[in-house]
Design a protein around this motif. Structure first.
Motif, PDB file in Angstrom:
ATOM      1  N   ASP A  91       0.822  -1.209   0.000  1.00  9.39           N
ATOM      2  CA  ASP A  91       0.000   0.000   0.000  1.00  9.39           C
ATOM      3  C   ASP A  91       0.862   1.268   0.000  1.00  9.39           C
ATOM      4  O   ASP A  91       0.670   2.184   0.796  1.00  9.39           O
ATOM      5  CB  ASP A  91      -0.933  -0.004   1.217  1.00  9.39           C
ATOM      6  CG  ASP A  91      -2.072   0.999   1.086  1.00  9.39           C
ATOM      7  OD1 ASP A  91      -2.422   1.327  -0.051  1.00  9.39           O
ATOM      8  OD2 ASP A  91      -2.569   1.463   2.122  1.00  9.39           O
ATOM      9  N   SER A  92       1.830   1.304  -0.910  1.00 13.02           N
ATOM     10  CA  SER A  92       2.756   2.439  -0.974  1.00 13.02           C
ATOM     11  C   SER A  92       2.054   3.694  -1.456  1.00 13.02           C
ATOM     12  O   SER A  92       1.117   3.636  -2.265  1.00 13.02           O
ATOM     13  CB  SER A  92       3.920   2.116  -1.925  1.00 13.02           C
ATOM     14  OG  SER A  92       4.629   0.983  -1.486  1.00 13.02           O
ATOM     15  N   HIS A 144     -10.500  22.421   0.286  1.00 12.76           N
ATOM     16  CA  HIS A 144     -11.709  21.606   0.336  1.00 12.76           C
ATOM     17  C   HIS A 144     -11.393  20.122   0.449  1.00 12.76           C
ATOM     18  O   HIS A 144     -12.265  19.321   0.767  1.00 12.76           O
ATOM     19  CB  HIS A 144     -12.549  21.856  -0.916  1.00 12.76           C
ATOM     20  CG  HIS A 144     -11.844  21.494  -2.185  1.00 12.76           C
ATOM     21  ND1 HIS A 144     -10.954  22.340  -2.808  1.00 12.76           N
ATOM     22  CD2 HIS A 144     -11.890  20.366  -2.945  1.00 12.76           C
ATOM     23  CE1 HIS A 144     -10.492  21.762  -3.897  1.00 12.76           C
ATOM     24  NE2 HIS A 144     -11.035  20.565  -3.999  1.00 12.76           N
ATOM     25  N   LEU A 145     -10.131  19.743   0.188  1.00 10.85           N
ATOM     26  CA  LEU A 145      -9.762  18.332   0.265  1.00 10.85           C
ATOM     27  C   LEU A 145      -9.495  17.887   1.701  1.00 10.85           C
ATOM     28  O   LEU A 145      -9.362  16.695   1.966  1.00 10.85           O
ATOM     29  CB  LEU A 145      -8.516  18.066  -0.593  1.00 10.85           C
ATOM     30  CG  LEU A 145      -8.671  18.340  -2.095  1.00 10.85           C
ATOM     31  CD1 LEU A 145      -7.350  18.149  -2.804  1.00 10.85           C
ATOM     32  CD2 LEU A 145      -9.734  17.431  -2.694  1.00 10.85           C
ATOM     33  N   GLY A 146      -9.388  18.859   2.629  1.00 12.67           N
ATOM     34  CA  GLY A 146      -9.142  18.505   4.025  1.00 12.67           C
ATOM     35  C   GLY A 146      -7.901  19.199   4.549  1.00 12.67           C
ATOM     36  O   GLY A 146      -7.313  20.059   3.895  1.00 12.67           O
ATOM     37  N   PRO A 147      -7.455  18.835   5.764  1.00 12.46           N
ATOM     38  CA  PRO A 147      -6.270  19.474   6.345  1.00 12.46           C
ATOM     39  C   PRO A 147      -5.000  19.110   5.569  1.00 12.46           C
ATOM     40  O   PRO A 147      -4.873  18.005   5.044  1.00 12.46           O
ATOM     41  CB  PRO A 147      -6.228  18.911   7.773  1.00 12.46           C
ATOM     42  CG  PRO A 147      -6.997  17.627   7.692  1.00 12.46           C
ATOM     43  CD  PRO A 147      -8.054  17.837   6.661  1.00 12.46           C
ATOM     44  N   MET A 148      -4.069  20.051   5.501  1.00  9.44           N
ATOM     45  CA  MET A 148      -2.820  19.820   4.789  1.00  9.44           C
ATOM     46  C   MET A 148      -1.899  18.953   5.643  1.00  9.44           C
ATOM     47  O   MET A 148      -1.721  19.189   6.833  1.00  9.44           O
ATOM     48  CB  MET A 148      -2.138  21.148   4.439  1.00  9.44           C
ATOM     49  CG  MET A 148      -0.956  20.986   3.506  1.00  9.44           C
ATOM     50  SD  MET A 148      -0.495  22.525   2.668  1.00  9.44           S
ATOM     51  CE  MET A 148       0.024  23.534   4.054  1.00  9.44           C
ATOM     52  N   ILE A 149      -1.313  17.937   5.014  1.00  9.09           N
ATOM     53  CA  ILE A 149      -0.430  16.994   5.700  1.00  9.09           C
ATOM     54  C   ILE A 149       0.994  17.241   5.227  1.00  9.09           C
ATOM     55  O   ILE A 149       1.256  17.335   4.024  1.00  9.09           O
ATOM     56  CB  ILE A 149      -0.841  15.545   5.392  1.00  9.09           C
ATOM     57  CG1 ILE A 149      -2.306  15.303   5.782  1.00  9.09           C
ATOM     58  CG2 ILE A 149       0.071  14.557   6.123  1.00  9.09           C
ATOM     59  CD1 ILE A 149      -2.863  14.002   5.242  1.00  9.09           C
ATOM     60  N   HIS A 198       4.865  15.797   5.173  1.00  7.20           N
ATOM     61  CA  HIS A 198       5.821  14.716   5.370  1.00  7.20           C
ATOM     62  C   HIS A 198       7.150  15.193   4.796  1.00  7.20           C
ATOM     63  O   HIS A 198       7.348  15.133   3.588  1.00  7.20           O
ATOM     64  CB  HIS A 198       5.386  13.428   4.656  1.00  7.20           C
ATOM     65  CG  HIS A 198       4.179  12.781   5.256  1.00  7.20           C
ATOM     66  ND1 HIS A 198       3.238  12.104   4.511  1.00  7.20           N
ATOM     67  CD2 HIS A 198       3.759  12.697   6.531  1.00  7.20           C
ATOM     68  CE1 HIS A 198       2.288  11.630   5.314  1.00  7.20           C
ATOM     69  NE2 HIS A 198       2.589  11.988   6.533  1.00  7.20           N
ATOM     70  N   GLY A 199       8.048  15.682   5.647  1.00  9.64           N
ATOM     71  CA  GLY A 199       9.297  16.222   5.124  1.00  9.64           C
ATOM     72  C   GLY A 199       9.009  17.393   4.206  1.00  9.64           C
ATOM     73  O   GLY A 199       8.279  18.318   4.565  1.00  9.64           O
ATOM     74  N   ASP A 205      -2.876  10.796   2.796  1.00  9.10           N
ATOM     75  CA  ASP A 205      -1.756   9.935   3.156  1.00  9.10           C
ATOM     76  C   ASP A 205      -1.300   9.089   1.978  1.00  9.10           C
ATOM     77  O   ASP A 205      -0.212   8.497   2.022  1.00  9.10           O
ATOM     78  CB  ASP A 205      -2.151   9.009   4.319  1.00  9.10           C
ATOM     79  CG  ASP A 205      -2.227   9.762   5.645  1.00  9.10           C
ATOM     80  OD1 ASP A 205      -1.458  10.724   5.822  1.00  9.10           O
ATOM     81  OD2 ASP A 205      -3.069   9.396   6.489  1.00  9.10           O
ATOM     82  N   LYS A 206      -2.115   9.015   0.938  1.00  6.25           N
ATOM     83  CA  LYS A 206      -1.790   8.191  -0.216  1.00  6.25           C
ATOM     84  C   LYS A 206      -0.950   8.926  -1.256  1.00  6.25           C
ATOM     85  O   LYS A 206      -0.400   8.303  -2.159  1.00  6.25           O
ATOM     86  CB  LYS A 206      -3.076   7.687  -0.884  1.00  6.25           C
ATOM     87  CG  LYS A 206      -3.963   6.846   0.016  1.00  6.25           C
ATOM     88  CD  LYS A 206      -3.277   5.569   0.432  1.00  6.25           C
ATOM     89  CE  LYS A 206      -4.202   4.705   1.281  1.00  6.25           C
ATOM     90  NZ  LYS A 206      -3.496   3.513   1.797  1.00  6.25           N
ATOM     91  N   VAL A 207      -0.887  10.249  -1.145  1.00  7.66           N
ATOM     92  CA  VAL A 207      -0.185  11.046  -2.159  1.00  7.66           C
ATOM     93  C   VAL A 207       0.712  12.062  -1.476  1.00  7.66           C
ATOM     94  O   VAL A 207       0.267  12.827  -0.622  1.00  7.66           O
ATOM     95  CB  VAL A 207      -1.187  11.782  -3.083  1.00  7.66           C
ATOM     96  CG1 VAL A 207      -0.444  12.627  -4.100  1.00  7.66           C
ATOM     97  CG2 VAL A 207      -2.105  10.791  -3.785  1.00  7.66           C
ATOM     98  N   ASP A 208       1.995  12.049  -1.824  1.00 12.17           N
ATOM     99  CA  ASP A 208       2.930  13.083  -1.387  1.00 12.17           C
ATOM    100  C   ASP A 208       3.219  13.994  -2.575  1.00 12.17           C
ATOM    101  O   ASP A 208       3.427  13.521  -3.699  1.00 12.17           O
ATOM    102  CB  ASP A 208       4.245  12.463  -0.887  1.00 12.17           C
ATOM    103  CG  ASP A 208       4.099  11.877   0.511  1.00 12.17           C
ATOM    104  OD1 ASP A 208       3.102  12.188   1.170  1.00 12.17           O
ATOM    105  OD2 ASP A 208       4.989  11.119   0.932  1.00 12.17           O
TER     106      ASP A 208
END
Length: 687
Positions: free
Chosen positions: A62-63, A149-154, A156-157, A164-167
């Motif tokens: 599930d990368s 509108h897609l949600g909170p910004m995440i 990662h580095g 969580d599926k897309v960086d």
């Protein structure tokens, strides 16, 4: 044990054919993204780096998808002599306190090779020497505003994303190779990895600057990191099949046994680095299918040596400790114990790996099923293939929506300009660029043909032959969508007999090996999943042929094609009626400015209209029944179900059955109360 493990890894998709297919699809996707940017007037280059494009992942792993967007209007220089008046220039600067692989970016003027005296972005800072420094938060507000509108910004580095599926990383290109990266080409090594020819090709790949500082620095918001992601991807491409097996096995071990102890502080990148250094230092003859376990142990020994030293080197950049800011002494101590346990008893722990049921299939009593490998290959293709039609469809929607602000002449000139760009890419680009351009070109021809035909119909003139020729050039876009646009034009121009012939041909193309794609944001994807019969055609790697001959995208019309659209369907372009509607629309909803309908309901709707016009009542009622069967199919409608309901309701209006028409307009509004043209139609009924 090693031979059995290799067979199981083959079965779950870590086999060269599937690795090559994964790589091809993701490299095609990044090429489509880059061409899409050019078609929309941007100067960006898109890359997909990491596990997906390397082909070193499995379904169970599930990368995530690591996207890197290179902003080519900018340029980072390491010397004043590299200044370029055509770019927004930033000078990479370091001092004695700057950590390895990091730098600060100083803004330079556009007119002269001199330092900038004033800030440009609100996040810029001026240091004690009067230099304007760029913050690595420079475009966070822009990303947030366009996609909130897609949600909170995440974070990662260096990545900023909303899933969580897309960086997603925005990066600046370097004008030349950073000095610390020259170690890859100068470091003494045996020579079997990387091979001299591999190094020579890697040298041509660019390097980038990404927005990431040292986690413990007080100036981390001003620091930027040097990235050699393309070099690393290319080096993984050079792995043998056995080395890929070892790398995938180590990733499974990390996720199964190491991540629960230290989290992602020991990352896949640490594992990749350990594999690369081990391949470089060990003789090539050890990498065999009957020696996979021993090779994995060698890589873990490399990692253990670094843990004892407290330092993990970077394969392509000098002076870097990859443990720095990730693993403290306490974590290193825990990590040492975990890896020692993993190595014990000849790696017996791999029988406990639940990912992809690896441990279960390694058990001696489990019989290997002949079709398991083939079934997993279809699952992998089903998982990754949908990105390609999604990209093509999304790009066409964006280009059509943008044309709303143009008059007809500007729209036609714009389409011709994009066709010229695509032909240039197709004729002189790489094989991947040629393949990507071939997916866009027919859609652009179809848009041009329909736009010109609409002008002719509006002026009550016959559609000339050269426009018909343009339609014919569009028929290879996919199986049906542009053919249906042609049939719609024939109906709207009064050529019903010819339209009936085209529609009969289109209906004959339907079958179990055909999949209908719709990826418009806010609508459920068309079809629950692609059938095995559909996917079989993609296992040979000919993805373009599969998409053109066995796939259909939803049909789209821009405002400049309106006269080629049946009158009732034209309402779909005006679904946004109120201020509340507008507020609920998002940046991904550009398709709402178009007439959009899925192929199957459009086919049967056109058949109904054409046969009604030709006074063929039996065929007309057969088409109506097929349309109703589609709308009432078990499991509900996917894609543009609201539009399918609207055209069915219109058929019942024409049949003088207002109750039935009302019956199909109502559920459409219940499912989509806003931005739904059914509100217009219900208003008509209530008046």
């Amino acid at each position: 044990m090693s031979r059995h493990l290799s067979r199981v890894l083959d079965d779950i998709g870590v086999i060269q054919d599937m690795t090559d297919l994964r790589r091809h699809i993701h490299l095609l996707k990044e090429t489509l993204n880059t061409i899409s940017s050019k078609l929309q007037g941007y100067n960006d280059t898109h890359y997909i780096v990491g596990s997906q494009s390397e082909g070193t992942t499995t379904i169970g792993m599930d990368s995530d998808m690591d996207n890197m967007i290179i902003l080519n209007n900018y340029l980072v220089v390491f010397d004043w002599a590299e200044w370029d008046k055509d770019k927004i220039i930033m000078l990479a600067i370091k001092d004695n306190t700057t950590p390895p692989q990091l730098c600060y970016l100083q803004r330079l003027r556009r007119d002269l090779p001199l330092k900038m005296d004033v800030t440009v972005n609100p996040t810029d800072e001026v240091d004690e020497e009067g230099r304007v420094l760029v913050s690595n938060k420079w475009n966070d507000d822009l990303i947030w505003e366009s996609s909130k509108h897609l949600g909170p910004m995440i974070s990662h580095g260096p990545s900023k994303s909303f899933s969580d599926k897309v960086d997603m990383v925005f990066a600046f290109p370097c004008a030349s190779m950073p000095p610390e990266c020259e170690i890859l080409f100068r470091r003494p090594r045996p020579g079997h990895f990387p091979k001299p020819e591999t190094l020579e090709r890697a040298r041509r790949y660019p390097t980038f600057i990404v927005p990431q500082g040292h986690p413990f620095s007080e100036h981390k918001h001003l620091q930027w990191r040097i990235s050699t992601s393309l070099w690393e991807r290319f080096l993984v491409f050079d792995f043998t099949a056995e080395q890929q097996h070892v790398y995938v096995l180590l990733k499974m071990i990390r996720k199964s046994f190491i991540k629960p102890v230290v989290g992602d502080n020991l990352s896949t990148f640490h594992m990749k680095t350990a594999v690369m250094f081990t391949i470089e230092s060990c003789q090539p003859d050890i990498w065999r299918r009957d020696n996979i376990i021993a090779c994995a142990v060698n890589c873990l020994n490399t990692l253990l040596r670094w843990i004892r030293m407290g330092k993990c080197p970077h394969f392509t950049t000098s002076g870097v400790n990859l443990f720095d800011g990730k693993l403290d002494k306490r974590m290193l101590f825990k990590l040492k114990d975990v890896i020692t346990q993993i190595k014990s008893h000849n790696m017996w722990c791999i029988y406990q790996i639940q990912m992809d049921m690896l441990g279960f299939h390694l058990l001696p009593d489990i019989r290997i099923l002949d079709d398991r490998r083939h079934s997993n290959q279809l699952k992998i293709l089903r998982e990754i293939l949908f990105w390609i039609p999604k990209l093509v469809s999304g790009t066409i929607s964006a280009l059509m929506s943008d044309s709303r602000q143009q008059n007809i002449n500007e729209a036609v000139i714009g389409i011709i300009g994009r066709l010229q760009l695509l032909h240039s890419i197709h004729n002189s680009g790489s094989s991947l660029e040629c393949e990507a351009a071939s997916l866009y070109l027919p859609h652009m021809y179809g848009t041009l043909a329909s736009t010109l035909a609409s002008c002719c119909i509006a002026r009550q003139r016959p559609v000339p032959q050269f426009v018909i020729n343009l339609y014919q050039l569009s028929f290879t876009s996919d199986l049906m969508s542009t053919k249906l646009k042609y049939a719609s034009m024939l109906y709207c121009s009064g050529q019903c007999t010819a339209a009936a012939q085209v529609l009969t041909h289109c209906e004959g193309l339907l079958g179990p090996d055909v999949h209908h794609y719709c990826n418009c944001y806010g609508r459920p994807p068309t079809g629950k999943k692609q059938s095995d019969a559909h996917l079989e055609g993609g296992l040979d790697g000919n993805i373009t042929e599969l998409l053109k001959s066995h796939s259909s995208l939803c049909v789209k019309f821009s405002i400049h094609e309106l006269c080629c659209v049946p009158e009732h369907l034209q309402y779909e372009m005006f679904r946004t009626m109120t201020h509340e509607d507008q507020q609920l629309r998002h940046s991904h909803n550009v398709w709402m400015d178009l007439v959009v309908i899925d192929c199957v309901p459009f086919l049967h709707y056109l058949q109904y209209l054409v046969y009604r016009q030709l006074d063929q009542s039996v065929r007309k009622m057969t088409a109506l029944q097929k349309l109703e069967d589609y709308v009432c199919q078990p499991g509900g409608i996917h894609g543009h179900g609201d539009t399918a309901c609207h055209v069915l309701a219109h058929c019942y209006e024409l049949e003088n059955q207002p109750d039935a028409a009302f019956f199909y307009y109502q559920p459409s509004v219940q499912v989509y109360p806003r931005n739904n043209v059914a509100n217009w139609h219900l208003t008509r009924f209530l008046q």
